[in-house]
Scaffold this motif. Structure first.
Motif, PDB file in Angstrom:
ATOM      1  N   SER A  13      -0.447  11.602   1.921  1.00 13.74           N
ATOM      2  CA  SER A  13       0.924  11.176   0.763  1.00 13.74           C
ATOM      3  C   SER A  13       0.866  10.512  -0.099  1.00 13.74           C
ATOM      4  N   ARG A  14       0.875   9.103   0.713  1.00 14.05           N
ATOM      5  CA  ARG A  14       0.860   7.573   0.039  1.00 14.05           C
ATOM      6  C   ARG A  14       0.393   7.452  -1.193  1.00 14.05           C
ATOM      7  N   TYR A  15      -1.015   7.646  -0.682  1.00 15.85           N
ATOM      8  CA  TYR A  15      -2.265   7.865  -1.977  1.00 15.85           C
ATOM      9  C   TYR A  15      -1.937   9.316  -2.798  1.00 15.85           C
ATOM     10  N   TYR A  16      -1.727   9.804  -2.325  1.00 12.57           N
ATOM     11  CA  TYR A  16      -1.559  11.027  -3.457  1.00 12.57           C
ATOM     12  C   TYR A  16      -0.225  10.747  -4.095  1.00 12.57           C
ATOM     13  N   VAL A  17       1.024  10.511  -4.177  1.00 14.96           N
ATOM     14  CA  VAL A  17       2.253   9.653  -4.677  1.00 14.96           C
ATOM     15  C   VAL A  17       1.171   8.820  -5.977  1.00 14.96           C
ATOM     16  N   VAL A  65      -5.799   3.341  -6.025  1.00 14.03           N
ATOM     17  CA  VAL A  65      -7.121   4.511  -5.602  1.00 14.03           C
ATOM     18  C   VAL A  65      -8.267   4.260  -5.066  1.00 14.03           C
ATOM     19  N   GLY A  66      -9.250   3.440  -6.257  1.00 18.22           N
ATOM     20  CA  GLY A  66     -10.407   3.315  -5.797  1.00 18.22           C
ATOM     21  C   GLY A  66     -10.603   2.420  -4.961  1.00 18.22           C
ATOM     22  N   THR A  67      -9.926   1.706  -4.152  1.00 16.99           N
ATOM     23  CA  THR A  67     -10.243   0.951  -3.509  1.00 16.99           C
ATOM     24  C   THR A  67      -9.736   1.180  -2.114  1.00 16.99           C
ATOM     25  N   TYR A  68      -9.341   2.075  -1.897  1.00 19.81           N
ATOM     26  CA  TYR A  68      -8.249   3.330  -1.122  1.00 19.81           C
ATOM     27  C   TYR A  68     -10.032   4.350  -0.788  1.00 19.81           C
ATOM     28  N   GLY A  69     -10.291   4.982  -1.699  1.00 21.03           N
ATOM     29  CA  GLY A  69     -11.451   5.470  -1.552  1.00 21.03           C
ATOM     30  C   GLY A  69     -12.768   4.133  -0.881  1.00 21.03           C
ATOM     31  N   LEU A  70     -13.091   2.919  -1.535  1.00 23.02           N
ATOM     32  CA  LEU A  70     -13.778   2.816  -0.697  1.00 23.02           C
ATOM     33  C   LEU A  70     -13.606   2.201   0.358  1.00 23.02           C
ATOM     34  N   ASP A  71     -12.198   1.426   0.731  1.00 26.92           N
ATOM     35  CA  ASP A  71     -11.927   1.484   2.235  1.00 26.92           C
ATOM     36  C   ASP A  71     -12.309   2.793   3.256  1.00 26.92           C
ATOM     37  N   MET A  72     -12.255   3.597   2.345  1.00 28.46           N
ATOM     38  CA  MET A  72     -12.656   5.212   3.194  1.00 28.46           C
ATOM     39  C   MET A  72     -14.173   5.319   3.373  1.00 28.46           C
ATOM     40  N   ALA A 110     -15.963   5.818   0.419  1.00 26.48           N
ATOM     41  CA  ALA A 110     -16.762   6.372  -0.349  1.00 26.48           C
ATOM     42  C   ALA A 110     -16.553   5.494  -1.863  1.00 26.48           C
ATOM     43  N   PHE A 111     -18.066   5.318  -1.868  1.00 30.36           N
ATOM     44  CA  PHE A 111     -18.128   3.999  -2.802  1.00 30.36           C
ATOM     45  C   PHE A 111     -17.770   4.255  -4.265  1.00 30.36           C
ATOM     46  N   THR A 112     -18.302   5.236  -4.825  1.00 34.38           N
ATOM     47  CA  THR A 112     -18.338   6.453  -6.119  1.00 34.38           C
ATOM     48  C   THR A 112     -16.542   6.286  -7.015  1.00 34.38           C
ATOM     49  N   PRO A 113     -16.018   6.548  -6.525  1.00 31.42           N
ATOM     50  CA  PRO A 113     -14.331   6.378  -7.090  1.00 31.42           C
ATOM     51  C   PRO A 113     -13.507   5.902  -6.952  1.00 31.42           C
ATOM     52  N   PHE A 114     -14.355   4.422  -6.536  1.00 29.89           N
ATOM     53  CA  PHE A 114     -13.970   3.008  -6.536  1.00 29.89           C
ATOM     54  C   PHE A 114     -14.517   2.677  -8.667  1.00 29.89           C
ATOM     55  N   LEU A 115     -16.418   3.064  -8.447  1.00 36.03           N
ATOM     56  CA  LEU A 115     -16.092   2.301  -9.727  1.00 36.03           C
ATOM     57  C   LEU A 115     -15.894   3.322 -10.867  1.00 36.03           C
ATOM     58  N   TYR A 116     -15.668   4.494 -10.080  1.00 33.76           N
ATOM     59  CA  TYR A 116     -15.126   5.708 -11.726  1.00 33.76           C
ATOM     60  C   TYR A 116     -13.950   5.124 -12.472  1.00 33.76           C
ATOM     61  N   CYS A 117     -12.874   4.474 -11.227  1.00 33.59           N
ATOM     62  CA  CYS A 117     -12.155   3.975 -11.760  1.00 33.59           C
ATOM     63  C   CYS A 117     -11.621   2.887 -12.391  1.00 33.59           C
ATOM     64  N   PHE A 118     -13.159   2.407 -11.534  1.00 32.75           N
ATOM     65  CA  PHE A 118     -12.999   0.665 -12.898  1.00 32.75           C
ATOM     66  C   PHE A 118     -13.560   1.093 -14.048  1.00 32.75           C
ATOM     67  N   ARG A 119     -13.826   2.408 -14.407  1.00 38.34           N
ATOM     68  CA  ARG A 119     -14.227   2.480 -15.322  1.00 38.34           C
ATOM     69  C   ARG A 119     -13.482   3.242 -16.583  1.00 38.34           C
ATOM     70  N   GLU A 120     -12.276   4.107 -15.883  1.00 37.99           N
ATOM     71  CA  GLU A 120     -11.705   4.100 -16.650  1.00 37.99           C
ATOM     72  C   GLU A 120     -10.518   2.658 -17.054  1.00 37.99           C
ATOM     73  N   ARG A 121     -10.377   2.031 -15.696  1.00 42.64           N
ATOM     74  CA  ARG A 121      -9.678   0.696 -15.958  1.00 42.64           C
ATOM     75  C   ARG A 121     -10.285  -0.420 -17.067  1.00 42.64           C
ATOM     76  N   GLU A 122     -11.212  -0.256 -17.272  1.00 42.15           N
ATOM     77  CA  GLU A 122     -11.667  -1.199 -18.030  1.00 42.15           C
ATOM     78  C   GLU A 122     -11.162  -0.452 -19.590  1.00 42.15           C
ATOM     79  N   MET A 123     -11.190   0.213 -19.568  1.00 44.75           N
ATOM     80  CA  MET A 123     -10.788   1.100 -21.035  1.00 44.75           C
ATOM     81  C   MET A 123      -9.564   0.597 -20.972  1.00 44.75           C
ATOM     82  N   LEU A 124      -8.155   0.603 -20.090  1.00 42.06           N
ATOM     83  CA  LEU A 124      -7.529   0.022 -20.601  1.00 42.06           C
ATOM     84  C   LEU A 124      -7.157  -1.649 -20.535  1.00 42.06           C
TER      85      LEU A 124
END
Lengths: 400, 507
Positions: free
Chosen positions: A286-290, A133-140, A142-156
């Motif tokens: 749709s693929r993204y949202y799935v 999801v994050g890198t898909y935003g990056l491809d489009m 949008a840089f910020t969602p990528f780092l938000y996603c990685f913030r949560e991924r760090e916790m995982l």
């Protein structure tokens, strides 16, 4: 919008032409070093201005003989190599190979280990989808969602680290169980994380999924119909994005997935309260949202795992003791699981020794990538990253 | 027994050659001297900068104005030539002593060359060049800090001590000291010229950019046209760079830039006609001074059409200086780096400078034409009589000063950053669609509507009421934004969640 722009075929005499303006086709190499090909994918684009008439993926830049190595080492030694295949979903790869060997040899897995396996497979699914999801935003752009996603991924990754000490190549799920038991407070920390994570998905939706520009960029782009998706052998979110409700966890439950209650999200037509206007079934959105929806389902499964997790059994342990000494019978087996990217299958053939005679992997990224030539034609140049990103390929697994 | 060797310990320090050597040495020296000072007193330095920029017009008038005055009027006849040979040091000293400020001393020797117009221009140009250098440097640093905050990280924190204030300087030194690379297959001459063609026009735009009523290098009557032209010339450098690089991605970037610039110049200049129509002049100083009567006299609030024109201008200006969501020419995920894929080192930094300077120029145009230029929201008629330095400072802070112009420009640059780090990028067909089908019709409507308004309603009660309503709307939006920002600043940790407090340094 892409489908409304038809490219002018130079060979077509009836096509409207301007007397003095002539366009030429240009071959462009997208990759193997390109920011949005997610690794070392090389796509040769036949372009006419901004239009892409044909895109041909070329693979093999990351080939590491992963399957051949499997014929030279014992199965429990091969588990770390499966991590390196799909390096974003190491747990799921470990699980697939372990299940294949267990099916071949008939090794029993302790009950607690089964729950831990499912839990980590689902946690890894979330981690993998967060990257997607994050890198898909990056491809489009949008840089910020990528780092938000990685913030949560760090916790995982912190959770993974607490269980097995590794943050990327875990080798945690191994043949006959898992390598180590969970740390004492894992259940508390994990449910704390889930409580924190679930509302964050709304944030991603508000920031990226329902963003008007994002919907315009991905809606009705790279549409793959359900029939074609099945015909191309697509699996995972790419298949479900096309509206086919097929998930191995439901259709052919392996491990203990039949004990859990969860849904299989599929791509839906736009115009409803949940799906914005401009989205059609089988497009990039749709693929993204799935994937976004699957994260919610994974959270559900993990919560049930945490609730039902049996206590540790001292006698049984967390891993079958015979896992390193077991001989493979003279037989063959094929075991498929639902990886974050689709169906990951391992074919293993034994010959009576401890080392397999043949190991073969059926990778979802590899099979999903073959649809790029079908989806990525007669579109704009900017749609190519959108289509590749929505496939969510991991080149380590495509080339193996 | 072989000895274990540590490669990085044995490698000699990098030897820079040529001018880079001097630059690096200077940077090291400045860094050693400036870092402790700035790190220790960031607050006072900021306040000093505000006070200085507030008093700058006064200081400029005191230094330049006097010299000019005596050269022309006090010594009538003899000093009319531009070289002013007849004016001696003693005469200037006597004049300064008669003014009883900075009496005697070395100052009069320093000021002596200033009687010549050439030297005055040189000093002015040097000042503009410095401003032109400092604004991108700080805009880049600020962008990184803002991006960090938006993305829940810290941004630069190390170089220079206080919030990485010297990061851009360090980057600049690194870029200057880098190897000068020209691809073997590139068109060498065009490749070398292109960055200057992109860089110099934005510098030239500053020449007639007023920072205050009396503070403009050249008060040109057609300043607006000149600035818009200079912003437009930049595209030539970009196309040249893309073509000369001999790289397909660069050509794509250059063509997108050309296409986008040419399209968006049309709605942009069309809406620029709206404030020109209100003011009746192309002179930037006059347009600015017409808006001195408080925030409700600012052009943007003149009527609904000017308000629409303002918004349209701002969106078009984003496209014009290649900022997100219109950053297609250098879109990283599609075109690698677009037109500057093959550039590195100093030439690349010129493109970067040009981009940030262009951001400042378009923001400055928005501020000057629509939002009261260098005036504060208070009406200038309330200003104090400037009979003491304190009153000058007070007037500068409360009523009008270059500080306010730069402050407003940076607010608009901030909005550009905010948009960039929030929105995805749009596609080329959507860029052109929104220009031709949306922006241009809106611009035309704004233009015609404003013309009709000026004929029918200007000066009536309706006009005044609308002006107040629009002004209050804008004030409410500003206040709301400030409240949200303040709330976010106060409750940042709570909004990110308590897990983040434990784990993340930036949240």
């Amino acid at each position: 919008m892409a489908d409304t722009i038809a490219p002018i075929n130079p060979a077509d005499a009836s096509a409207p032409r301007q007397a003095d303006v002539r366009t030429e086709e240009m071959l462009v190499n997208m990759g193997p070093q390109h920011p949005s090909t997610h690794g070392v994918l090389r796509v040769v684009l036949r372009t006419d201005g901004e239009m892409v008439l044909q895109s041909v993926p070329h693979i093999g830049y990351l080939h590491r003989c992963a399957e051949k190595i499997g014929e030279n080492v014992a199965p429990y030694q091969y588990v770390p190599y499966t991590d390196r295949m799909d390096y974003l979903a190491g747990m799921n790869n470990n699980q697939a190979f372990a299940l294949a060997i267990e099916k071949l040899t008939g090794l029993e897995v302790p009950e607690r280990a089964k729950y831990i396996r499912v839990m980590f497979a689902e946690l890894n699914r979330i981690a993998s989808h967060l990257v997607a999801v994050g890198t898909y935003g990056l491809d489009m752009g949008a840089f910020t969602p990528f780092l938000y996603c990685f913030r949560e991924r760090e916790m995982l990754l912190d959770l993974f680290e607490s269980a097995c000490g590794a943050r990327l190549t875990y080798s945690y799920i191994t043949i006959g169980g898992v390598t180590d038991d969970l740390p004492d407070n894992f259940v508390d920390v994990c449910s704390e994380f889930l409580d924190y994570f679930e509302p964050k998905i709304d944030d991603y939706n508000n920031l990226l999924s329902y963003n008007h520009i994002f919907v315009k960029r991905t809606g009705n782009v790279g549409v793959i119909s359900a029939e074609d998706a099945i015909r191309y052998g697509l699996t995972g979110p790419v298949l479900r994005g096309s509206g086919v409700k097929f998930d191995l966890r439901k259709a052919k439950p392996y491990e203990i997935y039949d004990r859990f209650d969860f849904d299989v999200p599929v791509g839906l037509p736009g115009g409803t309260a949940e799906i914005p206007r401009g989205v059609v079934v089988g497009d990039c959105w749709s693929r993204y949202y799935v994937r976004v929806k699957e994260m919610i389902e994974s959270v559900k499964i993990i919560r049930q795992c945490l609730r039902d997790l049996p206590d540790a059994d001292e006698k049984e342990g967390i891993c079958n003791k015979k896992c390193k000494t077991v001989k493979l019978p003279d037989d063959e087996v094929y075991m498929e699981i639902e990886n974050p990217r689709g169906q990951l299958g391992f074919y293993v053939k034994g010959d009576g020794s401890a080392i397999p005679a043949r190991v073969k992997a059926r990778g979802p990224s590899f099979c999903n990538l073959c649809v790029l030539e079908y989806a990525g034609k007669n579109c704009l140049l900017a749609d190519i990253p959108a289509i590749i990103g929505s496939m969510d390929v991991v080149m380590g697994e495509v080339d193996r | 027994m072989t000895q274990f060797s540590v490669p990085w310990k044995q490698s000699p320090p990098i030897e820079h050659r040529g001018p880079a050597r001097g630059i690096v040495a200077l940077a090291r020296f400045v860094y050693k001297v400036a870092t402790p000072i700035v790190s220790r007193f960031p607050g006072p330095i900021l306040i000093a900068a505000i006070v200085f920029s507030t008093l700058a017009v006064w200081a400029h008038w005191e230094l330049f104005g006097w010299v000019e005055t005596i050269a022309v009027s006090d010594l009538n006849g003899s000093a009319n030539s531009i070289w002013g040979q007849s004016l001696t040091v003693a005469e200037i000293g006597a004049y300064l002593e008669s003014k009883s400020v900075f009496a005697g001393g070395i100052l009069k020797y320093l000021l002596w060359p200033l009687q010549m117009e050439l030297f005055r221009d040189l000093v002015g140009l040097a000042a503009i060049f410095q401003l032109f250098n400092l604004i991108p440097v700080y805009a880049i640093w600020w962008e990184r800090k803002v991006a960090g905050r938006i993305q829940s990280r810290m941004g630069p924190m190390r170089v220079g001590g206080w919030h990485g204030w010297a990061q851009s300087f360090a980057d600049g030194v690194k870029l200057v000291a880098k190897e000068d690379l020209v691809p073997a297959q590139a068109d060498g001459m065009l490749f070398r010229i292109a960055p200057y063609l992109a860089f110099v026009p934005s510098l030239l735009a500053f020449l007639c950019f007023p920072l205050g009523s009396y503070w403009v290098f050249r008060n040109v009557d057609v300043a607006l046209i000149f600035i818009v032209a200079m912003v437009g010339v930049e595209v030539v450098g970009v196309i040249m760079a893309g073509w000369a690089s001999n790289n397909k991605w660069s050509v794509y970037g250059a063509m997108r830039e050309a296409c986008q610039m040419v399209s968006y110049e049309i709605p942009m200049t069309t809406v620029l006609l709206v404030p020109i129509m209100t003011a009746g002049t192309l002179n930037m100083v006059q347009i600015g001074d017409m808006q001195s009567g408080g925030w409700f006299t600012w052009n943007a609030f003149h009527n609904p059409f000017t308000f629409i024109a303002f918004i349209t201008y701002y969106i078009a200006s984003l496209a014009n200086c290649k900022r997100a969501p219109f950053d297609l020419p250098e879109s990283e995920s599609e075109l690698v780096a677009g037109f500057h894929t093959e550039y590195s080192g100093f030439r690349w930094s010129l493109f970067f400078f040009a981009e940030y300077a262009a951001m400042f120029v378009v923001s400055g145009l928005a501020v000057t034409l629509f939002l009261g230029a260098w005036h504060t929201p208070l009406p200038a008629t309330w200003a104090f009589e400037e009979n003491s330095l304190f009153n000058v400072l007070l007037n500068g802070i409360l009523f009008s000063s270059p500080f306010w112009f730069i402050f407003k420009c940076f607010i608009f640059i901030y909005i550009q950053l905010w948009i960039r780090w929030t929105l995805p990028r749009i596609r080329i067909d959507q860029v052109l669609y929104s220009c031709v089908q949306v922006m241009f019709p809106i611009a035309c409507i704004a233009l015609v509507g404003h013309a009709v308004w000026m004929v029918l309603l200007d000066g009536t009660m309706v006009s005044t009421v609308i002006r107040w309503v629009l002004g209050l709307m804008m004030a409410a939006v500003t206040f709301g934004f400030l409240s949200v920002a303040a709330f976010g600043y106060r409750n940042g940790r709570r909004m990110v969640g308590y897990l983040a407090v434990k784990q993340l340094p930036g949240s």
